[in-house]
Design an enzyme around this catalytic site. Structure first.
Site, PDB file in Angstrom:
ATOM      1  N   LYS A 151       0.827  -1.211   0.000  1.00  0.00           N
ATOM      2  CA  LYS A 151       0.000   0.000   0.000  1.00  0.00           C
ATOM      3  C   LYS A 151       0.861   1.261   0.000  1.00  0.00           C
ATOM      4  O   LYS A 151       1.903   1.314   0.641  1.00  0.00           O
ATOM      5  CB  LYS A 151      -0.901   0.028   1.236  1.00  0.00           C
ATOM      6  CG  LYS A 151      -1.940  -1.081   1.271  1.00  0.00           C
ATOM      7  CD  LYS A 151      -3.039  -0.855   0.240  1.00  0.00           C
ATOM      8  CE  LYS A 151      -3.999  -2.036   0.139  1.00  0.00           C
ATOM      9  NZ  LYS A 151      -4.766  -2.247   1.369  1.00  0.00           N
TER      10      LYS A 151
ATOM     11  N   GLN B   5      -1.221 -12.932  10.365  1.00  0.00           N
ATOM     12  CA  GLN B   5      -1.621 -12.870   8.963  1.00  0.00           C
ATOM     13  C   GLN B   5      -0.348 -12.629   8.175  1.00  0.00           C
ATOM     14  O   GLN B   5       0.672 -12.254   8.741  1.00  0.00           O
ATOM     15  CB  GLN B   5      -2.613 -11.735   8.750  1.00  0.00           C
ATOM     16  CG  GLN B   5      -2.045 -10.388   9.194  1.00  0.00           C
ATOM     17  CD  GLN B   5      -3.081  -9.288   9.230  1.00  0.00           C
ATOM     18  OE1 GLN B   5      -4.271  -9.549   9.308  1.00  0.00           O
ATOM     19  NE2 GLN B   5      -2.620  -8.053   9.168  1.00  0.00           N
TER      20      GLN B   5
ATOM     21  N   ASP C  18      -2.914  -7.284  -0.198  1.00  0.00           N
ATOM     22  CA  ASP C  18      -1.586  -7.340   0.425  1.00  0.00           C
ATOM     23  C   ASP C  18      -1.569  -8.258   1.652  1.00  0.00           C
ATOM     24  O   ASP C  18      -0.533  -8.395   2.309  1.00  0.00           O
ATOM     25  CB  ASP C  18      -1.099  -5.931   0.811  1.00  0.00           C
ATOM     26  CG  ASP C  18      -2.030  -5.215   1.798  1.00  0.00           C
ATOM     27  OD1 ASP C  18      -3.243  -5.555   1.807  1.00  0.00           O
ATOM     28  OD2 ASP C  18      -1.561  -4.352   2.546  1.00  0.00           O
TER      29      ASP C  18
ATOM     30  N   ASP D 270      -3.698  -8.490  17.456  1.00  0.00           N
ATOM     31  CA  ASP D 270      -4.442  -7.853  16.389  1.00  0.00           C
ATOM     32  C   ASP D 270      -5.614  -8.738  15.950  1.00  0.00           C
ATOM     33  O   ASP D 270      -5.420  -9.918  15.623  1.00  0.00           O
ATOM     34  CB  ASP D 270      -3.466  -7.638  15.221  1.00  0.00           C
ATOM     35  CG  ASP D 270      -4.030  -6.770  14.122  1.00  0.00           C
ATOM     36  OD1 ASP D 270      -4.135  -5.550  14.333  1.00  0.00           O
ATOM     37  OD2 ASP D 270      -4.373  -7.325  13.052  1.00  0.00           O
ATOM     38  N   ASN D 271      -6.810  -8.173  15.946  1.00  0.00           N
ATOM     39  CA  ASN D 271      -7.991  -8.880  15.437  1.00  0.00           C
ATOM     40  C   ASN D 271      -8.108 -10.341  15.883  1.00  0.00           C
ATOM     41  O   ASN D 271      -8.244 -11.242  15.032  1.00  0.00           O
ATOM     42  CB  ASN D 271      -7.984  -8.855  13.898  1.00  0.00           C
ATOM     43  CG  ASN D 271      -8.453  -7.528  13.346  1.00  0.00           C
ATOM     44  OD1 ASN D 271      -9.239  -6.819  13.987  1.00  0.00           O
ATOM     45  ND2 ASN D 271      -7.991  -7.179  12.165  1.00  0.00           N
TER      46      ASN D 271
ATOM     47  N   GLU E  21      -7.363  -7.013  20.808  1.00  0.00           N
ATOM     48  CA  GLU E  21      -7.836  -5.897  19.981  1.00  0.00           C
ATOM     49  C   GLU E  21      -8.995  -6.396  19.119  1.00  0.00           C
ATOM     50  O   GLU E  21      -8.869  -6.625  17.932  1.00  0.00           O
ATOM     51  CB  GLU E  21      -6.704  -5.362  19.079  1.00  0.00           C
ATOM     52  CG  GLU E  21      -7.090  -4.073  18.342  1.00  0.00           C
ATOM     53  CD  GLU E  21      -7.172  -4.226  16.825  1.00  0.00           C
ATOM     54  OE1 GLU E  21      -7.198  -5.373  16.351  1.00  0.00           O
ATOM     55  OE2 GLU E  21      -7.205  -3.203  16.138  1.00  0.00           O
TER      56      GLU E  21
ATOM     57  N   LYS F 280       0.256   4.466   9.406  1.00  0.00           N
ATOM     58  CA  LYS F 280       0.160   3.070   8.984  1.00  0.00           C
ATOM     59  C   LYS F 280       0.788   2.866   7.607  1.00  0.00           C
ATOM     60  O   LYS F 280       1.188   1.761   7.257  1.00  0.00           O
ATOM     61  CB  LYS F 280      -1.315   2.627   8.943  1.00  0.00           C
ATOM     62  CG  LYS F 280      -1.943   2.505  10.327  1.00  0.00           C
ATOM     63  CD  LYS F 280      -3.273   1.772  10.307  1.00  0.00           C
ATOM     64  CE  LYS F 280      -4.340   2.587   9.588  1.00  0.00           C
ATOM     65  NZ  LYS F 280      -5.680   1.940   9.695  1.00  0.00           N
ATOM     66  N   TYR F 281       0.831   3.974   6.793  1.00  0.00           N
ATOM     67  CA  TYR F 281       1.300   3.810   5.413  1.00  0.00           C
ATOM     68  C   TYR F 281       2.477   4.697   5.058  1.00  0.00           C
ATOM     69  O   TYR F 281       2.940   4.683   3.936  1.00  0.00           O
ATOM     70  CB  TYR F 281       0.141   4.102   4.434  1.00  0.00           C
ATOM     71  CG  TYR F 281      -1.112   3.357   4.802  1.00  0.00           C
ATOM     72  CD1 TYR F 281      -1.190   1.974   4.595  1.00  0.00           C
ATOM     73  CD2 TYR F 281      -2.202   4.014   5.352  1.00  0.00           C
ATOM     74  CE1 TYR F 281      -2.341   1.273   4.943  1.00  0.00           C
ATOM     75  CE2 TYR F 281      -3.348   3.332   5.701  1.00  0.00           C
ATOM     76  CZ  TYR F 281      -3.412   1.966   5.497  1.00  0.00           C
ATOM     77  OH  TYR F 281      -4.536   1.276   5.849  1.00  0.00           O
TER      78      TYR F 281
END
Lengths: 693, 693
Positions: free
Chosen positions: B280, B340, B375, B411-412, B440, B553-554
């Site tokens: 990204k 992930q 991604d 995360d998640n 989270e 984040k990017y």
């Protein structure tokens, strides 16, 4: 009776949620049953009493609504069923869960037979419905879906293998049409249709279902357990001539009178030989004389104990005939189970090990220090010989079952161990699921509830002492709107031979009428102790006491049943209203409605199908006319706010047309302290008139 | 971790309540363990989560208050204990139950060590205390008690056999004095004294105790689990020069700044190599270019996966040094666990079986149709090879534990199976009870709660979106006043890199101040994502979005930490107040107080010993000055209604003298939108003056 007594034959049990705690990736653990791919969680299942330790209760024909939180990780769709079966069935019946809200799912089933039912929940990931849902979103934005169609095709092909006949053909046909290059708009439409969803639900594979870790239990009783009017009478006072000991034959002669008032259950205090040692005289006089008849609860004499019949009442044949005659008139005979002995009971001689021996060699009589009850020996459940004692007591119950009795009113169950009742009731009901037990435990709430949980079919309540609107509302909300309703079936008694409330002592006829109507309309099950009740006996033994003066517990009484002021007509009328209106046949629908006058209480009941709805309004004051505005919960009544509706007083046949929630009521306790309204929603309008239009 | 994993060594387990369901009189059943004389019932035990399926949580030094309904049939006195033990102890410690009311009993114990504790309840009939109670009543009315004394003597003699030394002597002496004919007033007094009651409690026999059918579990974490301030920072944005990729060394240089504000935990987003495929660009541009740094959550590249470190950040040595330096400054480093993979992750090549293969041979990327996240490849937990996958993921956690990490922000977690977390957390904590996991999961409530139940130490909350007084009150009442508080430890974040609420976008400085104070005073655990928070970054990526514009984040960002308008001073002050006032170190004492202005919210917290009590009042409006009358719950504050008390604002050091429940507050959001009052109860009066009297 308890869930853990039951072995499941279901293959799903091996993958139950319980094994969560044993999950190890294979290789670390040699248990072949663990499966880490069970992605669905089931929790918060209701109804479930004390983590599944106790069953819930229903009567034949009622339904069990099961709810649970069911969810999974990620975004996949899920599906599930409740599974239920009668104890005599091996196979589960499944009912699909429907989504409610906030991860809550629901389904229900009807119980059709006496005995035990088991229920649990199974759920799984529904990959096909997840695929359909995503496919709809993809198509909506015009995404390229070639590969996604192949994924769907593979799911459908998989299902086709498990299907056969026309279904297999249809599935294969759709799968073929989904091959790359052949996709047409028609195919896209087909794969999203409900028809295919249903077909896939039948055959799709869900290899890793989650089954709730418990199989919960329903005790299903016959209908009488859920609805009935009880009448308690002392057979020995059924003679017409003063001074003569009544007999079962006299009792038989009384049946048309009781049945005529519309009662369902005729409950008799103990019918056994009465002890002579320390026999009580009139008004509980500790120095009875040879004329004294004694208390029927001082059970046992040289002639026999709990399986014998008092010779003045008659013979076993007379008793069986009484049962038969009662049945012919639509009534059942309920017997008292009072597990205690007079000093003359045969057990005292033959089984001294079942009593507490005092250091001076005497047997311990009943006490509540400093009070002594020397005419009663309690059984010692801490005896080394408790097991033979348990079996003996079960034998007593079985004896009376063999005589035709199917309902027992259990005296003071809270003074015998909980474990004993747990065992006894389960044992008896296993062979005789139609036997009902009423718990007479006037004690602390948690003890009363525990007895209900462990198996008592019905329970006496605090009704007699709940008199103000707030007391009644709070207590009956607890009984009918919390988990208590799942296991505790209230039986409401405005009076008993032990309870003549001050309200009845001082409130006169209006008070008897109001308390009767409250009992009969608040509770699906209620009872009165007669003829003291219908003849409005209101003299206490002494000021401040709830004991009756000249109580039948200690002497013979003769009653003038034909007195002009008897309440028998009202009782007859209310019992007929109860029978005809099925709204009264349940407790769970009870809903209180606000009235802006604290002396007026209003509550409705409705049938399971919502067709029959009643609204009862009672003036709680025995002295004054009261009026007020009722603020109805129209939804509970199934009434629309924008249309008039009619309320018909089933007592007076008076009609009122009401509209909206706020309506006026006025009640004169001296004529009739209550309305029992039937709600009539389908009022005719001009549109119903034949010539309209 | 689950109760069923534990084998009890206790002899009492054989007579646990569970065997209720198997009770048969001996002779009918060959099980020698059944015992029908267990007369005590234990039910309604609290705390107990989902019938004991899940543990409760505590930190070292906290107490567990256990309550249960305990009762028996009849009138006998009962006694009981809670029994508890640490998992490494074999023996139970017992604490006597104290009667509360309505058959409810209570006792408590303190947890002193990390790891698991077990607790349960045992109770029995206390025949001696029953005897004493009855004896008192008999004596009061002058009853003849010769035989009763012999009964008591036998009980005492029985205890004497089990006693020894002076106790045995004393008991025998009393028993002898109770022999018939020797009874004197002194003896009567002795046998009723508390001394003897205590002695008998030590030695009396209670052969048929009832033990609750479950051993419940407490997870005890170190103190940090219950209290801490978190600070999230992107290490790659820690460089001082624009355009340069920050390193662990830059991060190290940032430590004094973060520690200086008073934070306890420094949380770093993933520090691993970032994928190149579909990387990204700025502002989540799907077409990143070679300049793009990519998202740290697109984990894995040719250089390595979840155990590797992004080469631009530094080396494993650098990372370990960062951890050490943070420790020196009183902080811990928390790492992100995001299970992930980017398409370039080594797993994709070496373990394609851990991903979903599409029919066209490609691997399934993450989607939320119609959105695509190309991604990211999610792991396939339905893989046949789920067990090796689980072990591999555990290996990642263990790897970072070996590097010195003891806190993980997950995360998640709600997109991975519950069973997996259940296993992973238990596995890790078995060897490393000091490891903490923050969940989270911004998802539906029951899913968040399930993750907490199955083992997550702390959880993100809906705090960011609870903004009005009624929203905050309702939510935090649910979190702190229901069973949720036993297993769900809230961690409150006013912002995260994913969440820039509209309130912060539009409310300006006052809003940042108020939301910060709310987070830090409502929650014992809270966190901010900085420097975006203290520098009041408020530009969303677009209208209506909660994404930051130019999100870290990017892309790399450089922040001017020395800006005059920074909130760092306020943050420092509030963190110091939190540390110094132990009232803030728990969530369970949170109590809301009524204020007659909907824009003002007031709540108190108190320490376990009641010594430290704070009252926070916040103006929720970022725009207007608001005033109102606070109606204090004085009992919650431990304040007497009839004496003045002082409240000292810990932010401004202003003192106010208040009296009674109703007191005035006024807050200007533009200067300081909150009071954080310390309640001072011991105001001096003239009586404290040295020369008074």
């Amino acid at each position: 009776m308890k869930q853990s007594e039951k072995k499941s034959n279901s293959p799903a049990a091996a993958t139950s949620e319980k094994s969560l705690t044993k999950v190890r990736p294979s290789g670390d653990d040699d248990d072949p049953n663990v499966e880490g791919r069970r992605r669905v969680v089931i929790e918060g299942l209701r109804p479930e009493i004390d983590g599944g330790r106790f069953p819930i209760k229903r009567v034949v024909g009622q339904s069990v609504v099961v709810e649970a939180d069911v969810f999974t990780d990620g975004h996949d769709e899920i599906a599930g069923v409740i599974r239920y079966r009668h104890e005599r069935e091996d196979a589960w019946t499944e009912v699909p869960l429907m989504f409610v809200e906030n991860d809550r799912w629901r389904a229900s089933f009807e119980v059709r037979e006496q005995g035990l039912y088991y229920y649990t929940v199974t759920a799984w990931i529904d990959h096909f419905r997840s695929w359909q849902r995503d496919m709809r979103k993809r198509i909506a934005v015009g995404q390229e879906v070639t590969v996604e169609l192949l994924i769907g095709r593979d799911l459908i092909k998989g299902a086709a293998i498990r299907a056969d006949g026309a279904d297999a053909e249809r599935l294969n046909e759709i799968a073929t049409a989904m091959e790359q290059g052949k996709v047409r708009a028609g195919t896209l439409k087909t794969v999203l249709e409900q028809n295919l969803t249903d077909l896939m639900a039948r055959y799709a594979d869900h290899p890793w279902p989650t089954t709730y870790d418990k199989e919960l239990v329903v005790i299903v009783d016959r209908v009488r357990a859920g609805f009935g009017a009880w009448y308690e009478v002392f057979p020995r006072s059924c003679a017409k001539e003063p001074g003569r000991h009544g007999t079962f034959q006299d009792c038989e002669a009384r049946l048309p009178y009781v049945a005529g008032m519309g009662f369902d259950v005729l409950y008799l205090p103990p019918i056994h030989p009465i002890g002579r040692t320390f026999r009580k005289g009139k008004n509980n006089d500790p120095n009875g004389n040879s004329d004294s008849v004694g208390s029927p609860w001082a059970i046992g004499a040289a002639e026999g104990g709990h399986t014998a019949i008092h010779s003045d009442l008659g013979t076993p044949e007379d008793f069986r005939r009484l049962i038969g005659k009662a049945q012919e008139q639509g009534m059942e005979v309920a017997l008292d189970l009072a597990f205690q002995c007079s000093p003359d009971h045969p057990y005292v001689k033959h089984h001294p090990e079942w009593f507490v021996q005092r250091p001076d060699g005497t047997i311990q009589y009943a006490e509540n220090p400093p009070k002594k009850y020397q005419d009663i020996y309690p059984l010692n459940f801490e005896s080394d010989q408790w097991a033979p004692l348990w079996r003996e007591l079960k034998g007593i119950v079985v004896h009376w079952i063999d005589q035709g009795v199917r309902i027992f009113r259990v005296d003071n169950p809270h003074t015998k161990p909980f474990l004993f009742w747990d065992w006894l009731i389960a044992e008896v009901k296993r062979e005789h699921p139609d036997v009902l037990f009423l718990s007479e435990a006037f004690t602390r709430p948690k003890i009363m509830y525990r007895l209900a949980k462990l198996g008592f079919t019905q329970s006496y309540t605090y009704f007699a002492w709940r008199q103000t609107k707030s007391e009644l509302t709070q207590y009956f909300t607890e009984l009918t709107k919390t988990d208590v309703r799942e296991y505790f079936r209230p039986n409401l008694w405005p009076n008993t031979p032990d309870i003549l409330t001050e309200q009845l002592q001082h409130g006169g006829r209006a008070s008897f009428m109001a308390r009767f109507i409250l009992a009969a309309t608040l509770g699906a099950n209620y009872g009165i102790y007669g003829p003291a009740f219908e003849l409005m006996e209101q003299r206490p033994q002494k000021q401040g006491s709830e004991e009756y003066l000249d109580s039948e517990k200690y002497e013979l009484r003769v009653w003038d049943l034909d007195r002009r002021d008897s309440l028998k007509e009202l009782i007859c009328q209310v019992n007929r209203i109860r029978r005809e209106n099925v709204a009264f046949h349940n407790d769970q629908s009870l809903t209180f409605h606000h009235v802006d006058n604290e002396e007026l209480i209003a509550y409705s009941k409705r049938s399971a199908d919502g067709e029959n709805v009643t609204l009862t309004v009672v003036n709680l004051s025995p002295h004054y006319v009261h009026s007020g505005w009722v603020h109805l919960d129209l939804q509970a009544l199934g009434v629309r706010a924008d249309k008039p509706f009619q309320v018909m007083d089933l007592l007076t046949k008076a009609y009122y047309t009401w509209e909206g929630p706020r309506n006026y009521v006025q009640l004169d306790p001296h004529s009739m302290p209550a309305h029992i309204f039937l709600i009539r929603r389908d009022l005719r309008t001009e549109h119903d008139f034949d010539y309209f239009v």
